[in-house]
Design a protein around this motif. Structure first.
Motif, PDB file in Angstrom:
ATOM      1  N   ARG A 116     -27.327  33.150  24.528  1.00 39.62           N
ATOM      2  CA  ARG A 116     -26.719  32.247  23.548  1.00 39.62           C
ATOM      3  C   ARG A 116     -27.596  31.039  23.236  1.00 39.62           C
ATOM      4  NH1 ARG A 116     -21.491  31.275  27.045  1.00 39.62           N
ATOM      5  NH2 ARG A 116     -23.202  31.315  28.528  1.00 39.62           N
ATOM      6  N   PHE A 117     -28.486  30.670  24.163  1.00 43.08           N
ATOM      7  CA  PHE A 117     -29.175  29.389  24.055  1.00 43.08           C
ATOM      8  C   PHE A 117     -30.699  29.432  24.159  1.00 43.08           C
ATOM      9  CE2 PHE A 117     -24.947  28.583  25.905  1.00 43.08           C
ATOM     10  CZ  PHE A 117     -24.416  27.786  24.905  1.00 43.08           C
ATOM     11  N   TYR A 118     -31.285  30.540  24.534  1.00 42.20           N
ATOM     12  CA  TYR A 118     -32.718  30.571  24.851  1.00 42.20           C
ATOM     13  C   TYR A 118     -33.603  30.061  23.716  1.00 42.20           C
ATOM     14  CZ  TYR A 118     -33.439  34.765  22.058  1.00 42.20           C
ATOM     15  OH  TYR A 118     -33.525  35.646  21.017  1.00 42.20           O
ATOM     16  N   ASP A 119     -33.177  30.249  22.453  1.00 40.95           N
ATOM     17  CA  ASP A 119     -33.979  29.778  21.326  1.00 40.95           C
ATOM     18  C   ASP A 119     -33.322  28.601  20.587  1.00 40.95           C
ATOM     19  OD1 ASP A 119     -31.888  31.275  20.288  1.00 40.95           O
ATOM     20  OD2 ASP A 119     -33.127  32.352  18.833  1.00 40.95           O
ATOM     21  N   ASN A 120     -32.389  27.935  21.245  1.00 37.59           N
ATOM     22  CA  ASN A 120     -31.709  26.771  20.690  1.00 37.59           C
ATOM     23  C   ASN A 120     -32.699  25.607  20.606  1.00 37.59           C
ATOM     24  OD1 ASN A 120     -30.128  24.200  20.838  1.00 37.59           O
ATOM     25  ND2 ASN A 120     -28.385  25.585  20.905  1.00 37.59           N
ATOM     26  N   PRO A 121     -32.684  24.835  19.511  1.00 38.33           N
ATOM     27  CA  PRO A 121     -33.593  23.685  19.397  1.00 38.33           C
ATOM     28  C   PRO A 121     -33.463  22.687  20.555  1.00 38.33           C
ATOM     29  CG  PRO A 121     -32.477  24.069  17.319  1.00 38.33           C
ATOM     30  CD  PRO A 121     -31.865  25.006  18.314  1.00 38.33           C
ATOM     31  N   LEU A 122     -32.278  22.560  21.139  1.00 36.27           N
ATOM     32  CA  LEU A 122     -32.095  21.651  22.277  1.00 36.27           C
ATOM     33  C   LEU A 122     -32.817  22.154  23.524  1.00 36.27           C
ATOM     34  CD1 LEU A 122     -28.299  20.922  21.826  1.00 36.27           C
ATOM     35  CD2 LEU A 122     -30.150  19.279  21.535  1.00 36.27           C
ATOM     36  N   VAL A 123     -33.096  23.448  23.565  1.00 33.92           N
ATOM     37  CA  VAL A 123     -33.768  24.060  24.713  1.00 33.92           C
ATOM     38  C   VAL A 123     -35.280  24.096  24.496  1.00 33.92           C
ATOM     39  CG1 VAL A 123     -33.974  26.176  26.096  1.00 33.92           C
ATOM     40  CG2 VAL A 123     -31.724  25.425  25.278  1.00 33.92           C
ATOM     41  N   ILE A 124     -35.713  24.526  23.325  1.00 34.98           N
ATOM     42  CA  ILE A 124     -37.151  24.702  23.104  1.00 34.98           C
ATOM     43  C   ILE A 124     -37.859  23.412  22.680  1.00 34.98           C
ATOM     44  CG2 ILE A 124     -36.990  27.170  22.658  1.00 34.98           C
ATOM     45  CD1 ILE A 124     -37.061  26.632  19.689  1.00 34.98           C
ATOM     46  N   ASP A 125     -37.131  22.475  22.110  1.00 39.19           N
ATOM     47  CA  ASP A 125     -37.683  21.178  21.719  1.00 39.19           C
ATOM     48  C   ASP A 125     -37.006  20.092  22.558  1.00 39.19           C
ATOM     49  OD1 ASP A 125     -39.217  22.376  19.641  1.00 39.19           O
ATOM     50  OD2 ASP A 125     -37.477  22.320  18.302  1.00 39.19           O
ATOM     51  N   GLU A 126     -37.385  18.856  22.298  1.00 40.97           N
ATOM     52  CA  GLU A 126     -36.714  17.744  22.988  1.00 40.97           C
ATOM     53  C   GLU A 126     -35.235  17.769  22.645  1.00 40.97           C
ATOM     54  OE1 GLU A 126     -37.840  15.671  25.288  1.00 40.97           O
ATOM     55  OE2 GLU A 126     -39.745  16.713  25.196  1.00 40.97           O
ATOM     56  N   PRO A 127     -34.372  17.582  23.604  1.00 37.44           N
ATOM     57  CA  PRO A 127     -34.562  17.054  24.944  1.00 37.44           C
ATOM     58  C   PRO A 127     -34.857  18.106  26.023  1.00 37.44           C
ATOM     59  CG  PRO A 127     -32.236  17.144  24.503  1.00 37.44           C
ATOM     60  CD  PRO A 127     -32.941  17.635  23.259  1.00 37.44           C
ATOM     61  N   LYS A 128     -35.142  19.359  25.625  1.00 38.56           N
ATOM     62  CA  LYS A 128     -35.483  20.442  26.559  1.00 38.56           C
ATOM     63  C   LYS A 128     -34.398  20.633  27.629  1.00 38.56           C
ATOM     64  CE  LYS A 128     -40.422  20.523  25.835  1.00 38.56           C
ATOM     65  NZ  LYS A 128     -40.484  21.741  25.077  1.00 38.56           N
ATOM     66  N   VAL A 129     -33.197  20.926  27.162  1.00 39.15           N
ATOM     67  CA  VAL A 129     -32.070  21.162  28.064  1.00 39.15           C
ATOM     68  C   VAL A 129     -32.240  22.529  28.728  1.00 39.15           C
ATOM     69  CG1 VAL A 129     -29.581  21.585  28.182  1.00 39.15           C
ATOM     70  CG2 VAL A 129     -30.477  19.720  26.760  1.00 39.15           C
ATOM     71  N   GLU A 130     -32.222  22.541  30.033  1.00 35.19           N
ATOM     72  CA  GLU A 130     -32.274  23.800  30.785  1.00 35.19           C
ATOM     73  C   GLU A 130     -30.935  24.051  31.486  1.00 35.19           C
ATOM     74  OE1 GLU A 130     -33.760  27.423  32.163  1.00 35.19           O
ATOM     75  OE2 GLU A 130     -34.345  26.137  30.520  1.00 35.19           O
ATOM     76  N   PHE A 131     -30.338  22.998  32.027  1.00 31.89           N
ATOM     77  CA  PHE A 131     -29.028  23.098  32.684  1.00 31.89           C
ATOM     78  C   PHE A 131     -28.001  22.343  31.853  1.00 31.89           C
ATOM     79  CE2 PHE A 131     -25.855  20.833  35.161  1.00 31.89           C
ATOM     80  CZ  PHE A 131     -25.194  21.879  35.771  1.00 31.89           C
ATOM     81  N   TYR A 132     -26.791  22.890  31.779  1.00 34.22           N
ATOM     82  CA  TYR A 132     -25.696  22.235  31.058  1.00 34.22           C
ATOM     83  C   TYR A 132     -24.387  22.539  31.785  1.00 34.22           C
ATOM     84  CZ  TYR A 132     -21.995  21.555  27.598  1.00 34.22           C
ATOM     85  OH  TYR A 132     -20.841  21.162  26.969  1.00 34.22           O
ATOM     86  N   ALA A 133     -23.539  21.536  31.880  1.00 34.20           N
ATOM     87  CA  ALA A 133     -22.157  21.726  32.340  1.00 34.20           C
ATOM     88  C   ALA A 133     -21.277  20.834  31.482  1.00 34.20           C
ATOM     89  CB  ALA A 133     -22.005  21.374  33.810  1.00 34.20           C
ATOM     90  N   GLY A 134     -20.265  21.424  30.851  1.00 32.33           N
ATOM     91  CA  GLY A 134     -19.368  20.670  29.990  1.00 32.33           C
ATOM     92  C   GLY A 134     -17.921  21.027  30.244  1.00 32.33           C
ATOM     93  N   CYS A 135     -17.098  20.016  30.426  1.00 30.70           N
ATOM     94  CA  CYS A 135     -15.669  20.203  30.653  1.00 30.70           C
ATOM     95  C   CYS A 135     -14.911  19.786  29.398  1.00 30.70           C
ATOM     96  CB  CYS A 135     -15.210  19.364  31.839  1.00 30.70           C
ATOM     97  SG  CYS A 135     -13.489  19.650  32.291  1.00 30.70           S
ATOM     98  N   PRO A 136     -14.087  20.694  28.857  1.00 24.23           N
ATOM     99  CA  PRO A 136     -13.322  20.347  27.653  1.00 24.23           C
ATOM    100  C   PRO A 136     -12.402  19.143  27.886  1.00 24.23           C
ATOM    101  CG  PRO A 136     -13.195  22.705  28.086  1.00 24.23           C
ATOM    102  CD  PRO A 136     -13.831  22.067  29.295  1.00 24.23           C
ATOM    103  N   LEU A 137     -12.311  18.311  26.851  1.00 27.97           N
ATOM    104  CA  LEU A 137     -11.382  17.182  26.834  1.00 27.97           C
ATOM    105  C   LEU A 137     -10.165  17.617  26.030  1.00 27.97           C
ATOM    106  CD1 LEU A 137     -13.958  14.368  26.031  1.00 27.97           C
ATOM    107  CD2 LEU A 137     -13.011  14.978  28.275  1.00 27.97           C
ATOM    108  N   VAL A 138      -9.012  17.649  26.678  1.00 27.45           N
ATOM    109  CA  VAL A 138      -7.797  18.181  26.054  1.00 27.45           C
ATOM    110  C   VAL A 138      -6.797  17.052  25.827  1.00 27.45           C
ATOM    111  CG1 VAL A 138      -5.927  19.858  26.264  1.00 27.45           C
ATOM    112  CG2 VAL A 138      -8.185  20.387  27.226  1.00 27.45           C
ATOM    113  N   ILE A 139      -6.422  16.876  24.564  1.00 27.85           N
ATOM    114  CA  ILE A 139      -5.417  15.894  24.177  1.00 27.85           C
ATOM    115  C   ILE A 139      -4.316  16.644  23.429  1.00 27.85           C
ATOM    116  CG2 ILE A 139      -4.936  13.748  22.913  1.00 27.85           C
ATOM    117  CD1 ILE A 139      -7.039  13.304  25.069  1.00 27.85           C
ATOM    118  N   ASN A 140      -3.083  16.526  23.913  1.00 20.55           N
ATOM    119  CA  ASN A 140      -1.928  17.185  23.295  1.00 20.55           C
ATOM    120  C   ASN A 140      -2.169  18.678  23.063  1.00 20.55           C
ATOM    121  OD1 ASN A 140      -0.502  14.765  23.256  1.00 20.55           O
ATOM    122  ND2 ASN A 140      -1.224  14.246  21.212  1.00 20.55           N
TER     123      ASN A 140
END
Length: 179
Positions: free
Chosen positions: A97-121
């Motif tokens: 899903r991400f290997y060729d994503n601009p965030l991965v191949i260019d700055e900021p060069k994200v290799e690891f990501y963890a995101g928790c959804p924010l749920v309101i109502n």
């Protein structure tokens, strides 16, 4: 790269997001405190409180990047709001899903990501997320800590709405009219 899908309740989700009246507002210490804590707790260079608008991922709080938004179609957080659990990407360059994503191949060069959804109502409006330039694992304890931070962000996002609306009718109360 796989663009994130659009949630089936997108129209209602966006209405809830807009009702919070937080998009494009100034930085606030109450959110910056949480991202600073996430950065230190997980020892990462990037920590964000993000909200997923129609075409963008907007940062209510941002540590480690010099921007305040990113296109939704290339965002990791756009994927994270599709599920109820934390989205963990241990090695983005090896994930289809991400290997060729601009965030991965260019700055900021994200290799690891963890995101928790924010749920309101009941609506997943954004995430609290962390990112690193190196692959890494994320333990159950780490997930629990990120969930705790997410609950804190959710409370802060809801605080103004809770303080200015009548619980029974949902209409503005006296405090809501005086703001």
């Amino acid at each position: 790269m796989k663009n994130p899908d659009i949630p089936s309740n997108e129209k209602q989700r966006l209405a809830m997001l807009k009702s919070l009246e937080v998009l494009d507002t100034l930085a606030e210490e109450r959110f910056d405190r949480i991202t600073r804590l996430a950065k230190r707790l997980f020892d990462v260079p990037i920590a964000l409180v993000t909200l997923i608008d129609e075409n963008r991922q907007w940062f209510k709080s941002c540590i480690g990047l010099d921007i305040n938004e990113w296109p939704r179609e290339t965002s990791f957080c756009g994927h994270a709001i599709l599920g109820d659990e934390i989205l963990v990407i241990p090695a983005a360059s090896k994930d289809l899903r991400f290997y060729d994503n601009p965030l991965v191949i260019d700055e900021p060069k994200v290799e690891f990501y963890a995101g928790c959804p924010l749920v309101i109502n009941g609506y997943r409006l954004g995430t609290i997320c962390i990112a690193d330039h190196y692959a890494r694992e994320f333990s159950k304890d780490d997930c629990d800590a990120l969930k705790d931070l997410a609950k804190t962000v959710e409370f802060e996002l809801s605080a103004v709405q809770l303080a200015t609306q009548d619980d029974l009718t949902g209409l503005l109360n006296r405090r809501g009219f005086s703001l």
